[in-house]
Design a protein around this motif. Sequence first.
Motif, PDB file in Angstrom:
ATOM      1  N   LYS A  74       0.759  -1.231   0.120  1.00  0.00           N
ATOM      2  CA  LYS A  74      -0.102   0.155  -0.036  1.00  0.00           C
ATOM      3  C   LYS A  74       0.951   1.442   0.017  1.00  0.00           C
ATOM      4  N   LYS A  75       2.050   1.252  -0.967  1.00  0.00           N
ATOM      5  CA  LYS A  75       2.619   2.305  -1.120  1.00  0.00           C
ATOM      6  C   LYS A  75       3.068   2.383  -2.542  1.00  0.00           C
ATOM      7  N   LEU A  76       3.406   3.271  -3.159  1.00  0.00           N
ATOM      8  CA  LEU A  76       3.958   3.574  -4.454  1.00  0.00           C
ATOM      9  C   LEU A  76       5.387   3.273  -4.609  1.00  0.00           C
ATOM     10  N   THR A  77       5.843   2.300  -5.099  1.00  0.00           N
ATOM     11  CA  THR A  77       7.248   2.035  -5.552  1.00  0.00           C
ATOM     12  C   THR A  77       7.529   2.388  -7.170  1.00  0.00           C
ATOM     13  N   ALA A  78       8.479   3.322  -7.457  1.00  0.00           N
ATOM     14  CA  ALA A  78       8.936   3.795  -8.550  1.00  0.00           C
ATOM     15  C   ALA A  78      10.311   2.878  -9.109  1.00  0.00           C
ATOM     16  N   ILE A  79      10.296   2.261  -9.991  1.00  0.00           N
ATOM     17  CA  ILE A  79      11.573   1.802 -10.602  1.00  0.00           C
ATOM     18  C   ILE A  79      12.393   2.626 -11.402  1.00  0.00           C
ATOM     19  N   ILE A  80      13.564   3.005 -11.158  1.00  0.00           N
ATOM     20  CA  ILE A  80      13.961   3.938 -12.035  1.00  0.00           C
ATOM     21  C   ILE A  80      15.332   3.526 -12.532  1.00  0.00           C
ATOM     22  N   GLY A  81      16.051   4.018 -13.547  1.00  0.00           N
ATOM     23  CA  GLY A  81      17.379   3.621 -14.208  1.00  0.00           C
ATOM     24  C   GLY A  81      17.370   3.878 -15.537  1.00  0.00           C
ATOM     25  N   PRO A  82      18.659   3.889 -16.186  1.00  0.00           N
ATOM     26  CA  PRO A  82      18.768   4.238 -17.605  1.00  0.00           C
ATOM     27  C   PRO A  82      18.050   3.283 -18.541  1.00  0.00           C
ATOM     28  N   SER A  83      17.556   3.866 -19.574  1.00  0.00           N
ATOM     29  CA  SER A  83      16.927   2.883 -20.443  1.00  0.00           C
ATOM     30  C   SER A  83      17.515   1.658 -20.733  1.00  0.00           C
ATOM     31  N   GLY A  84      16.703   0.664 -21.117  1.00  0.00           N
ATOM     32  CA  GLY A  84      17.393  -0.740 -21.334  1.00  0.00           C
ATOM     33  C   GLY A  84      18.106  -1.524 -20.222  1.00  0.00           C
ATOM     34  N   CYS A  85      17.971  -1.058 -19.039  1.00  0.00           N
ATOM     35  CA  CYS A  85      18.740  -1.833 -18.108  1.00  0.00           C
ATOM     36  C   CYS A  85      17.937  -2.905 -17.167  1.00  0.00           C
ATOM     37  N   GLY A  86      16.342  -3.112 -17.607  1.00  0.00           N
ATOM     38  CA  GLY A  86      15.855  -4.111 -16.919  1.00  0.00           C
ATOM     39  C   GLY A  86      14.681  -3.813 -15.951  1.00  0.00           C
ATOM     40  N   LYS A  87      14.232  -2.528 -16.211  1.00  0.00           N
ATOM     41  CA  LYS A  87      12.947  -2.033 -15.505  1.00  0.00           C
ATOM     42  C   LYS A  87      11.846  -2.825 -15.706  1.00  0.00           C
ATOM     43  N   THR A  88      11.754  -2.650 -17.026  1.00  0.00           N
ATOM     44  CA  THR A  88      10.317  -3.435 -17.388  1.00  0.00           C
ATOM     45  C   THR A  88      10.264  -4.914 -17.105  1.00  0.00           C
ATOM     46  N   THR A  89      11.338  -5.505 -17.517  1.00  0.00           N
ATOM     47  CA  THR A  89      11.592  -7.008 -17.259  1.00  0.00           C
ATOM     48  C   THR A  89      11.284  -7.161 -15.828  1.00  0.00           C
ATOM     49  N   LEU A  90      11.816  -6.442 -14.719  1.00  0.00           N
ATOM     50  CA  LEU A  90      11.342  -6.828 -13.531  1.00  0.00           C
ATOM     51  C   LEU A  90       9.901  -6.539 -13.082  1.00  0.00           C
ATOM     52  N   LEU A  91       9.258  -5.427 -13.547  1.00  0.00           N
ATOM     53  CA  LEU A  91       7.922  -5.168 -13.361  1.00  0.00           C
ATOM     54  C   LEU A  91       6.992  -6.175 -14.071  1.00  0.00           C
TER      55      LEU A  91
END
Length: 262
Positions: free
Chosen positions: A32-49
């Motif tokens: 019940k919090k908002l977590t933001a995944i940040i980092g340079p393009s192409g480094c795995g953010k969407t894969t993790l999500l």
Amino acid sequence: MSGQSHISVKNLNIWYGKQHALQNINLDIPNKKLTAIIGPSGCGKTTLLKSFNRLLDLQDGFKISGKVLVDGEDIYDPKVEVTHLRKKMGLLSQRPCVLPMSIYENVAYGPRLHGIKDKRVLDEIVERYLQEASLWSEVKDRLHQPASRLSIGQQQRLCLARGLAVEPEVILGDEPTSALDPISAERIEQRFMELKGKYTMVIVTHLLRQAKRLADYIVFIYLGQVIEHGPARELFEKPKDSRTKAYVEGSFIEGYANQYVI
């Protein structure tokens, strides 16, 4: 419940063929919090999500080791029923993906799929979640018109309403405002601010300003590794890792152009 985690990642590794996309990820997503995944393009953010709701399963060469626990259940266990899992997860993509049907039927689709047939109940659900998405006043007189006639910003809010209508526990967003104009993006952000006390929310964003505005918790990824994670204010004001510090200060220049992993 607020101090627990809906999602826990244990020793997670993901490959696409020979490409080691995520490496030894260990992470708890606050409830019940908002977590933001940040980092340079192409480094795995969407894969993790997308690992959180098994949207990677059909990717060519996909292979996984480790665990992703949702409410304590390992979602990659062969016995897990994927439809049941995805009911817990609402997803907003970069561009809105409305169904080729009316505004009403877009919102009613999920509840119908899960067995709700009573029209009165469906009417209440449609109104409730269009209200939740701040869209009801704009569409209440044209509910049976095609959803494709809505503006792109309205379509994204409709997708939010559709996701909420199945009463998920978690809302995932893959750069959910990147295709929107500033006013539409602001409306989505406002809804996120109002909803994050009710749901566990995880978004991928390339906008540091957005992460600072919205996030309670930050995960910084670089080249498939979680470099640092923690409460948003702490990470932005006193990052522990020099790479995190450089990234949040806008001076991150280390080369990574030939090492993209999605």
